[in-house]
Design a protein around this motif. Structure first.
Motif, mmCIF file in Angstrom:
data_model
loop_
_atom_site.group_PDB
_atom_site.id
_atom_site.type_symbol
_atom_site.label_atom_id
_atom_site.label_comp_id
_atom_site.label_asym_id
_atom_site.label_seq_id
_atom_site.Cartn_x
_atom_site.Cartn_y
_atom_site.Cartn_z
ATOM 1 N N ALA A 293 0.826 -1.207 0.000
ATOM 2 C CA ALA A 293 0.000 0.000 0.000
ATOM 3 C C ALA A 293 0.862 1.260 0.000
ATOM 4 O O ALA A 293 0.549 2.243 -0.688
ATOM 5 N N ALA A 294 1.953 1.241 0.762
ATOM 6 C CA ALA A 294 2.839 2.403 0.809
ATOM 7 C C ALA A 294 3.524 2.628 -0.534
ATOM 8 O O ALA A 294 3.641 3.766 -1.005
ATOM 9 N N VAL A 295 3.971 1.547 -1.173
ATOM 10 C CA VAL A 295 4.596 1.667 -2.494
ATOM 11 C C VAL A 295 3.569 2.148 -3.513
ATOM 12 O O VAL A 295 3.868 2.987 -4.377
ATOM 13 N N LEU A 296 2.346 1.635 -3.414
ATOM 14 C CA LEU A 296 1.284 2.061 -4.323
ATOM 15 C C LEU A 296 0.984 3.550 -4.146
ATOM 16 O O LEU A 296 0.775 4.275 -5.129
ATOM 17 N N LEU A 297 0.990 4.021 -2.908
ATOM 18 C CA LEU A 297 0.769 5.440 -2.647
ATOM 19 C C LEU A 297 1.857 6.282 -3.307
ATOM 20 O O LEU A 297 1.571 7.328 -3.917
ATOM 21 N N ARG A 298 3.087 5.835 -3.180
ATOM 22 C CA ARG A 298 4.199 6.570 -3.793
ATOM 23 C C ARG A 298 4.030 6.667 -5.304
ATOM 24 O O ARG A 298 4.162 7.738 -5.901
ATOM 25 N N GLU A 299 3.735 5.546 -5.934
ATOM 26 C CA GLU A 299 3.612 5.553 -7.385
ATOM 27 C C GLU A 299 2.374 6.323 -7.834
ATOM 28 O O GLU A 299 2.395 7.013 -8.861
ATOM 29 N N ALA A 300 1.282 6.227 -7.084
ATOM 30 C CA ALA A 300 0.068 6.951 -7.444
ATOM 31 C C ALA A 300 0.283 8.455 -7.380
ATOM 32 O O ALA A 300 -0.228 9.209 -8.234
ATOM 33 N N SER A 301 1.008 8.914 -6.372
ATOM 34 C CA SER A 301 1.266 10.352 -6.256
ATOM 35 C C SER A 301 2.100 10.856 -7.421
ATOM 36 O O SER A 301 1.877 11.980 -7.913
ATOM 37 N N ARG A 302 3.015 10.046 -7.881
ATOM 38 C CA ARG A 302 3.841 10.445 -9.022
ATOM 39 C C ARG A 302 3.092 10.303 -10.339
ATOM 40 O O ARG A 302 3.296 11.081 -11.267
ATOM 41 N N ALA A 303 2.220 9.307 -10.406
ATOM 42 C CA ALA A 303 1.381 9.168 -11.593
ATOM 43 C C ALA A 303 0.464 10.379 -11.743
ATOM 44 O O ALA A 303 0.207 10.848 -12.866
ATOM 45 N N ALA A 304 -0.014 10.903 -10.621
ATOM 46 C CA ALA A 304 -0.887 12.071 -10.663
ATOM 47 C C ALA A 304 -0.165 13.301 -11.203
ATOM 48 O O ALA A 304 -0.804 14.233 -11.721
ATOM 49 N N LEU A 305 1.150 13.296 -11.100
ATOM 50 C CA LEU A 305 1.945 14.400 -11.632
ATOM 51 C C LEU A 305 2.334 14.183 -13.090
ATOM 52 O O LEU A 305 3.070 14.985 -13.671
ATOM 53 N N GLY A 306 1.855 13.071 -13.664
ATOM 54 C CA GLY A 306 2.074 12.838 -15.082
ATOM 55 C C GLY A 306 3.197 11.892 -15.431
ATOM 56 O O GLY A 306 3.535 11.768 -16.611
ATOM 57 N N ARG A 307 3.758 11.204 -14.453
ATOM 58 C CA ARG A 307 4.874 10.300 -14.742
ATOM 59 C C ARG A 307 4.328 8.978 -15.290
ATOM 60 O O ARG A 307 3.696 8.206 -14.577
ATOM 61 N N GLU A 308 4.590 8.711 -16.566
ATOM 62 C CA GLU A 308 4.018 7.548 -17.233
ATOM 63 C C GLU A 308 4.525 6.244 -16.630
ATOM 64 O O GLU A 308 3.764 5.271 -16.509
ATOM 65 N N ALA A 309 5.803 6.186 -16.237
ATOM 66 C CA ALA A 309 6.336 4.960 -15.646
ATOM 67 C C ALA A 309 5.597 4.605 -14.370
ATOM 68 O O ALA A 309 5.326 3.434 -14.086
ATOM 69 N N SER A 310 5.244 5.615 -13.566
ATOM 70 C CA SER A 310 4.503 5.361 -12.335
ATOM 71 C C SER A 310 3.072 4.927 -12.625
ATOM 72 O O SER A 310 2.503 4.123 -11.887
ATOM 73 N N ARG A 311 2.474 5.448 -13.689
ATOM 74 C CA ARG A 311 1.140 4.994 -14.058
ATOM 75 C C ARG A 311 1.139 3.499 -14.363
ATOM 76 O O ARG A 311 0.235 2.760 -13.945
ATOM 77 N N ALA A 312 2.147 3.060 -15.095
ATOM 78 C CA ALA A 312 2.247 1.633 -15.405
ATOM 79 C C ALA A 312 2.450 0.820 -14.132
ATOM 80 O O ALA A 312 1.868 -0.261 -13.971
ATOM 81 N N ALA A 313 3.268 1.332 -13.196
ATOM 82 C CA ALA A 313 3.513 0.618 -11.949
ATOM 83 C C ALA A 313 2.243 0.524 -11.101
ATOM 84 O O ALA A 313 1.974 -0.497 -10.468
ATOM 85 N N VAL A 314 1.440 1.591 -11.093
ATOM 86 C CA VAL A 314 0.181 1.574 -10.335
ATOM 87 C C VAL A 314 -0.743 0.499 -10.863
ATOM 88 O O VAL A 314 -1.361 -0.260 -10.091
ATOM 89 N N ARG A 315 -0.869 0.403 -12.170
ATOM 90 C CA ARG A 315 -1.742 -0.617 -12.755
ATOM 91 C C ARG A 315 -1.291 -2.014 -12.347
ATOM 92 O O ARG A 315 -2.110 -2.883 -12.026
ATOM 93 N N ALA A 316 0.017 -2.238 -12.352
ATOM 94 C CA ALA A 316 0.539 -3.562 -11.993
ATOM 95 C C ALA A 316 0.372 -3.846 -10.504
ATOM 96 O O ALA A 316 -0.010 -4.954 -10.109
ATOM 97 N N LEU A 317 0.656 -2.853 -9.652
ATOM 98 C CA LEU A 317 0.547 -3.049 -8.209
ATOM 99 C C LEU A 317 -0.887 -3.306 -7.775
ATOM 100 O O LEU A 317 -1.138 -4.033 -6.814
ATOM 101 N N ALA A 318 -1.842 -2.720 -8.488
ATOM 102 C CA ALA A 318 -3.240 -2.877 -8.126
ATOM 103 C C ALA A 318 -3.825 -4.199 -8.606
ATOM 104 O O ALA A 318 -4.907 -4.595 -8.176
#
Length: 329
Positions: A293-318
């Motif tokens: 959950a903590a890692v997902l929070l980190r990636e989600a916050s960065r995905a919200a800023l437009g980081r495409e790599a973090s968006r992909a990580a969020v999809r996988a973590l979820a």
């Protein structure tokens, strides 16, 4: 040229022959389509390895860009181990170490390095001389790492603390570089003083590390279930569990090109998933859920800023497959 199928992670490496541990150092490199970086790596080796008896062992993971032919031309005395497939970094390390174990007496130590490393003069000797130093609590140094610099000369923060829920949360809320000043809140060690002295860390970036023979024998093969990323974390933590510390030797230095995982959504996703999978290996379900959950929070916050790599990580973590065996990229 020789070929070798990598050993499964649960099978010990072949036992070396009898004899004193005074043989050459095995310089182990794993290549996959590395023709662009291999010449400079080879060119830096003689000065980087100055003062040591060494042999180069390269495990090639089915490169399609002529890497094996280039190695034969530029380093004809090197041992080339062809795995026959894109087997992953840990499998390549195991294949190369297995080839070195067949030497008379085996290697006295191993220097495991990426082909995008450029060792500074005398780097290896400093790392090797720092091995086996006694530490408090009956431990000793089993793994040594140098200072790593980016191509522009900037220091790379290569030391890490053991993954913990609070550290993953701190990185999510504060950011890993700012949180890195506080041991409780980040894996990343950013304290400048830590890079000016011989600092013991839980683990370190695996781009270049010297490993003692005793540590190799005690730990056995690298874990091949981590195709890429977290394999060095797992190995360093396993070594620590067995009484072998990872220590920075600040007098030794190298340049590391690196950087692919930051830009590639596919590689960043694999890096992020493997962090969670490694944590799950060492902790129970509740702690793993909190860490994820903590890692997902980190990636989600960065995905919200437009980081495409973090968006992909969020999809996988979820997804439900987040804790399954790591997929190949």
């Amino acid at each position: 040229m020789s070929s070798h199928r990598p050993l499964p992670a649960d099978r010990p490496l072949p036992a070396p022959g009898p004899g004193p541990r005074t043989g050459p150092v095995a310089v182990v490199a794993v290549t996959w389509n590395s023709a662009g970086v291999l010449p400079a790596f080879l060119a830096a080796l003689p000065e980087g390895m100055a003062g040591t008896d060494w042999r180069l062992v390269v495990a090639d993971n089915a490169s399609a860009d002529g890497t094996p032919d280039l190695l034969r031309r530029l380093a004809p005395d090197a041992t080339l181990v062809q795995t026959g497939r894109n087997a992953g970094y840990a499998a390549g390390v195991n294949a190369a170490l297995a080839a070195a174990a067949a030497w008379d007496g085996g290697p006295r130590a191993a220097l495991v390095c990426n082909p995008d490393i450029r060792m500074r003069p005398g780097c290896a000797r400093l790392l090797l001389d720092a091995l086996d130093a006694p530490l408090s609590g009956g431990r000793r140094v089993g793994i040594t790492v140098p200072l790593l610099h980016d191509p522009d000369g900037a220091l790379h923060h290569s030391l890490r603390r053991e993954p913990q829920v609070t550290r993953a949360l701190g990185e999510a809320v504060i950011g890993n570089r700012r949180a890195g000043r506080f041991p409780r809140w980040s894996e990343l060690v950013t304290d400048p003083a830590a890079y000016r002295r011989a600092t013991v860390a839980d683990w370190a970036t695996g781009a270049l590390m010297a490993v003692s023979r005793d540590c190799l024998d005690a730990c056995g093969p690298w874990d091949e279930t981590f195709f890429l990323y977290s394999e060095e974390t797992e190995f360093c933590l396993r070594a620590r569990d067995l009484g072998f510390a990872t220590r920075l030797e600040p007098a030794a230095a190298a340049v590391h090109l690196g950087g692919d995982s930051q830009a590639s959504p596919r590689l960043w996703t694999l890096l992020t998933l493997n962090r969670v999978r490694l944590y799950a290996r060492r902790h129970g379900a509740a702690a793993t859920a909190a860490f994820r959950a903590a890692v997902l929070l980190r990636e989600a916050s960065r995905a919200a800023l437009g980081r495409e790599a973090s968006r992909a990580a969020v999809r996988a973590l979820a997804g439900r497959a987040a804790l399954r065996a790591a997929p190949r990229p």
